[in-house]
Design a protein around this motif. Structure first.
Motif, PDB file in Angstrom:
ATOM      1  N   LEU A 330       0.784  -1.180   0.090  1.00  0.00           N
ATOM      2  CA  LEU A 330       0.062   0.105   0.090  1.00  0.00           C
ATOM      3  C   LEU A 330       0.821   1.387   0.064  1.00  0.00           C
ATOM      4  CD1 LEU A 330      -3.078  -0.263   2.331  1.00  0.00           C
ATOM      5  CD2 LEU A 330      -3.117  -0.342   0.015  1.00  0.00           C
ATOM      6  N   ALA A 331       1.885   1.307   0.842  1.00  0.00           N
ATOM      7  CA  ALA A 331       2.616   2.252   0.914  1.00  0.00           C
ATOM      8  C   ALA A 331       3.322   2.552  -0.438  1.00  0.00           C
ATOM      9  CB  ALA A 331       3.969   1.996   1.980  1.00  0.00           C
ATOM     10  N   ASP A 332       3.833   1.568  -0.991  1.00  0.00           N
ATOM     11  CA  ASP A 332       4.641   1.553  -2.447  1.00  0.00           C
ATOM     12  C   ASP A 332       3.659   2.301  -3.382  1.00  0.00           C
ATOM     13  OD1 ASP A 332       6.767   0.634  -1.391  1.00  0.00           O
ATOM     14  OD2 ASP A 332       6.626  -1.401  -2.259  1.00  0.00           O
ATOM     15  N   LYS A 333       2.328   1.776  -3.384  1.00  0.00           N
ATOM     16  CA  LYS A 333       1.466   2.387  -4.371  1.00  0.00           C
ATOM     17  C   LYS A 333       1.157   3.859  -4.230  1.00  0.00           C
ATOM     18  CE  LYS A 333      -0.286  -1.403  -6.490  1.00  0.00           C
ATOM     19  NZ  LYS A 333      -0.363  -1.625  -7.862  1.00  0.00           N
ATOM     20  N   ILE A 334       0.877   4.110  -2.850  1.00  0.00           N
ATOM     21  CA  ILE A 334       0.680   5.652  -2.530  1.00  0.00           C
ATOM     22  C   ILE A 334       1.826   6.537  -3.094  1.00  0.00           C
ATOM     23  CG2 ILE A 334       0.187   7.161  -0.761  1.00  0.00           C
ATOM     24  CD1 ILE A 334      -0.960   4.875   0.771  1.00  0.00           C
ATOM     25  N   ILE A 335       3.143   5.894  -2.580  1.00  0.00           N
ATOM     26  CA  ILE A 335       4.235   6.734  -3.027  1.00  0.00           C
ATOM     27  C   ILE A 335       4.305   7.053  -4.526  1.00  0.00           C
ATOM     28  CG2 ILE A 335       6.814   6.604  -2.936  1.00  0.00           C
ATOM     29  CD1 ILE A 335       6.484   5.453   0.042  1.00  0.00           C
ATOM     30  N   SER A 336       3.989   5.816  -5.208  1.00  0.00           N
ATOM     31  CA  SER A 336       4.209   6.069  -6.686  1.00  0.00           C
ATOM     32  C   SER A 336       2.852   6.613  -7.482  1.00  0.00           C
ATOM     33  CB  SER A 336       4.874   4.663  -7.368  1.00  0.00           C
ATOM     34  OG  SER A 336       3.945   3.606  -6.772  1.00  0.00           O
ATOM     35  N   SER A 337       2.096   6.887  -6.779  1.00  0.00           N
ATOM     36  CA  SER A 337       0.979   7.370  -7.297  1.00  0.00           C
ATOM     37  C   SER A 337       1.292   8.896  -7.628  1.00  0.00           C
ATOM     38  CB  SER A 337      -0.327   7.355  -6.604  1.00  0.00           C
ATOM     39  OG  SER A 337      -0.322   8.074  -5.552  1.00  0.00           O
ATOM     40  N   GLY A 346      -1.515   6.684  14.736  1.00  0.00           N
ATOM     41  CA  GLY A 346      -0.098   6.588  15.414  1.00  0.00           C
ATOM     42  C   GLY A 346       0.648   5.304  14.527  1.00  0.00           C
ATOM     43  N   ASP A 347      -0.265   4.149  14.258  1.00  0.00           N
ATOM     44  CA  ASP A 347       0.401   2.938  13.838  1.00  0.00           C
ATOM     45  C   ASP A 347       1.025   3.240  12.456  1.00  0.00           C
ATOM     46  OD1 ASP A 347      -0.113   1.547  16.019  1.00  0.00           O
ATOM     47  OD2 ASP A 347      -1.968   0.457  15.268  1.00  0.00           O
ATOM     48  N   THR A 348       0.143   3.990  11.783  1.00  0.00           N
ATOM     49  CA  THR A 348       0.623   4.085  10.302  1.00  0.00           C
ATOM     50  C   THR A 348       1.935   4.714  10.130  1.00  0.00           C
ATOM     51  OG1 THR A 348      -1.713   4.330  10.018  1.00  0.00           O
ATOM     52  CG2 THR A 348      -0.269   4.639   8.118  1.00  0.00           C
ATOM     53  N   CYS A 349       1.949   6.109  11.108  1.00  0.00           N
ATOM     54  CA  CYS A 349       2.968   6.661  11.448  1.00  0.00           C
ATOM     55  C   CYS A 349       4.223   5.989  11.831  1.00  0.00           C
ATOM     56  CB  CYS A 349       2.973   7.814  12.099  1.00  0.00           C
ATOM     57  SG  CYS A 349       1.759   9.186  11.445  1.00  0.00           S
ATOM     58  N   ASP A 350       4.147   5.012  12.747  1.00  0.00           N
ATOM     59  CA  ASP A 350       5.224   4.245  13.173  1.00  0.00           C
ATOM     60  C   ASP A 350       5.864   3.325  11.923  1.00  0.00           C
ATOM     61  OD1 ASP A 350       4.917   5.165  15.444  1.00  0.00           O
ATOM     62  OD2 ASP A 350       3.910   3.353  16.476  1.00  0.00           O
ATOM     63  N   PHE A 351       4.641   2.836  11.064  1.00  0.00           N
ATOM     64  CA  PHE A 351       5.284   1.989   9.987  1.00  0.00           C
ATOM     65  C   PHE A 351       6.125   2.790   8.983  1.00  0.00           C
ATOM     66  CE2 PHE A 351       4.727   0.836   5.749  1.00  0.00           C
ATOM     67  CZ  PHE A 351       5.304  -0.427   5.483  1.00  0.00           C
ATOM     68  N   VAL A 352       5.639   3.947   8.632  1.00  0.00           N
ATOM     69  CA  VAL A 352       6.356   4.829   7.813  1.00  0.00           C
ATOM     70  C   VAL A 352       7.589   5.189   8.341  1.00  0.00           C
ATOM     71  CG1 VAL A 352       6.077   7.297   6.833  1.00  0.00           C
ATOM     72  CG2 VAL A 352       4.227   5.653   6.769  1.00  0.00           C
ATOM     73  N   LEU A 357      10.387   5.714   5.288  1.00  0.00           N
ATOM     74  CA  LEU A 357       9.542   6.415   4.170  1.00  0.00           C
ATOM     75  C   LEU A 357       8.951   7.703   4.298  1.00  0.00           C
ATOM     76  CD1 LEU A 357       7.599   3.209   3.206  1.00  0.00           C
ATOM     77  CD2 LEU A 357       9.758   3.830   1.982  1.00  0.00           C
ATOM     78  N   HIS A 358       9.311   8.383   5.508  1.00  0.00           N
ATOM     79  CA  HIS A 358       8.734   9.523   6.119  1.00  0.00           C
ATOM     80  C   HIS A 358       8.731  10.477   4.896  1.00  0.00           C
ATOM     81  CE1 HIS A 358       8.154  13.142   8.436  1.00  0.00           C
ATOM     82  NE2 HIS A 358       7.616  12.315   9.442  1.00  0.00           N
ATOM     83  N   ASP A 359      10.192  10.595   4.370  1.00  0.00           N
ATOM     84  CA  ASP A 359      10.237  11.647   3.094  1.00  0.00           C
ATOM     85  C   ASP A 359       9.497  11.585   1.831  1.00  0.00           C
ATOM     86  OD1 ASP A 359      11.761  13.307   5.121  1.00  0.00           O
ATOM     87  OD2 ASP A 359      13.587  12.461   4.325  1.00  0.00           O
ATOM     88  N   LYS A 360       8.718  10.337   1.749  1.00  0.00           N
ATOM     89  CA  LYS A 360       8.289   9.905   0.403  1.00  0.00           C
ATOM     90  C   LYS A 360       7.102  10.375   0.289  1.00  0.00           C
ATOM     91  CE  LYS A 360      11.715   7.157  -0.690  1.00  0.00           C
ATOM     92  NZ  LYS A 360      12.905   7.584  -1.482  1.00  0.00           N
TER      93      LYS A 360
END
Ligand code: 3PG
Length: 391
Positions: A330-337, A346-352, A357-360
């Motif tokens: 999901l993160a990859d798809k969002i970043i490359s869209s 909280g959890d999503t930010c922890d993952f990022v 991937l924060h800067d992406k």
């Protein structure tokens, strides 16, 4: 609508004693701070005040009521590249003396506000005593603004209270993404508990063009649709509500996309008998732990645009490698869209953060609960307590 509260730039802080409610609630391991995201976000306001020659008193809580802020003050000094003194108490004659001795450009950090139960009780006398340490109050802890605690809503009764630059940026960015998004507006939601996410889902449904629900939250929706969920985490008392939301979405002509395949296991720790199967084939001993590749593949229309994507909640138990594939994809798809991407919760930010991937992403909120509240259309008490721009 633009940010409606006065900010630190709307008030004369030169030479003044400025109390800043900042975000020093950071993870501390063995006395060390590795994740400085919140300290970096606290920096612009403190630097602005130093540029103006203010005397700065920083106050904050730590979620661990026994945790001293001393190591955080040291980490902040590194982030600011400026001397920061720490005093191991909140209310005492030592603090009074230290505050009165502050010179322009001095920065002083007081101890964890939650050492005093009066903080969470929003005790008026406690707030008044804190307010006595300053001439001006600056609220710059977005992460805590959903709490009506003494340092957030009590101090503004006694001092001119304005927003810090970090707070302004958070509220402005999230509000604009919801109120005036570049269309289409897509929400990717997930996370463990439907009960905490239902308000955000109901509110987002009014705003968004499409929603994907993943994570354990999807299990309750799958159960509501009569799909087998085995031993997966399902909130049975939320099934009626899930059905209501599905009906509301249908009536509004919106689709809630759910997983079509899932990663299951018979044990989560250690992961045992891990398989990827259709949602129709979940066995009675299976536990759903992630979404499968077919699900991600079917979401292409959600990513193939230059509108806005709001991501809140992981797709699976990403902390375990075997179950992290959906969230990573999901993160990859969002970043490359080509879309503007906003990450909250909280959890999503922890993952990022952990994935580096924060800067992406275009914007990653510092706040867990606070960003959820804002994304649910609720007002934040810590923001409401500040002076209005036109006042
Ligand atoms: C957070 O980390 O979400 C905020 O700083 C609030 O902390 P709390 O959940 O301990 O109130």
């Amino acid at each position: 609508m633009d940010f409606t509260k006065k900010t630190v730039k709307d008030i004369d802080v030169r030479g003044k004693r400025v109390i800043v409610r900042t975000m020093l609630n950071v993870p501390i391991e063995d006395g060390k701070i590795d994740d400085t995201m919140r300290l970096q976000a606290a920096k612009p306001t403190i630097e602005y005040l130093l540029d103006q020659g203010a005397r700065v008193v920083l106050i904050s809580h730590h979620s661990d009521k026994d945790q001293s802020l001393e190591p955080v003050a040291a980490a902040l000094a590194d982030v600011l590249n400026h001397d920061v003194s720490f005093i191991p108490s909140v209310l005492s004659s030592d603090v009074e003396r230290a505050v009165n001795a502050l010179k322009p450009l001095d920065v002083l950090v007081l101890e964890n506000l939650r050492f005093h139960p009066e903080e969470e009780q929003n005790d008026d006398a406690f707030a008044r005593s804190l307010a006595a340490y300053g001439d001006i109050f600056v609220e710059d802890d977005f992460t805590a603004c959903h709490r009506a605690h003494a340092s957030l809503v009590g101090i503004p009764k006694y001092l001119p209270a304005v927003a810090g630059l970090g707070l302004e940026l958070e509220v402005d960015t999230i509000t604009k993404a919801l109120e005036h998004p570049k269309k289409p507006l897509v929400a990717i939601t997930g996370g463990a508990k439907v009960s905490t996410k239902i308000p955000i889902l109901s509110f987002l449904l009014k705003k968004v063009d499409s929603v994907f629900v993943g994570g354990a939250m999807a299990n309750t929706f799958l159960a509501a649709l009569g799909k087998p969920v085995g031993k997966s985490l399902v909130e049975h008392d939320q099934i009626d509500l899930a059905n209501k939301i599905l009906e509301e979405a249908k009536a509004a002509g919106k689709t809630i996309l759910l997983p079509v395949d899932v990663v299951v296991a018979s044990e989560l720790d250690p992961p045992t008998n891990v398989r990827t199967i259709s949602v129709d084939d979940v066995g009675e001993n299976d536990i759903i732990a992630d979404v499968g590749p077919q699900t991600i593949g079917q979401l292409d229309e959600l990513f193939n645009h230059e509108g806005t994507i709001i991501w809140n909640g992981p797709a699976g138990i990403f902390e375990t490698d075997e179950f992290s594939g959906g969230t990573t994809a999901l993160a990859d798809k969002i970043i490359s869209s080509g879309a503007y991407s906003l990450v909250g919760g909280g959890d999503t930010c922890d993952f990022v953060d952990n994935a580096g991937l924060h800067d992406k992403f275009n914007f990653v909120s510092t706040g867990g609960g606070a960003s959820l509240e804002l994304m649910s259309g609720n007002k934040l008490p810590g923001v409401e307590a500040l002076l209005d721009k036109e006042a």
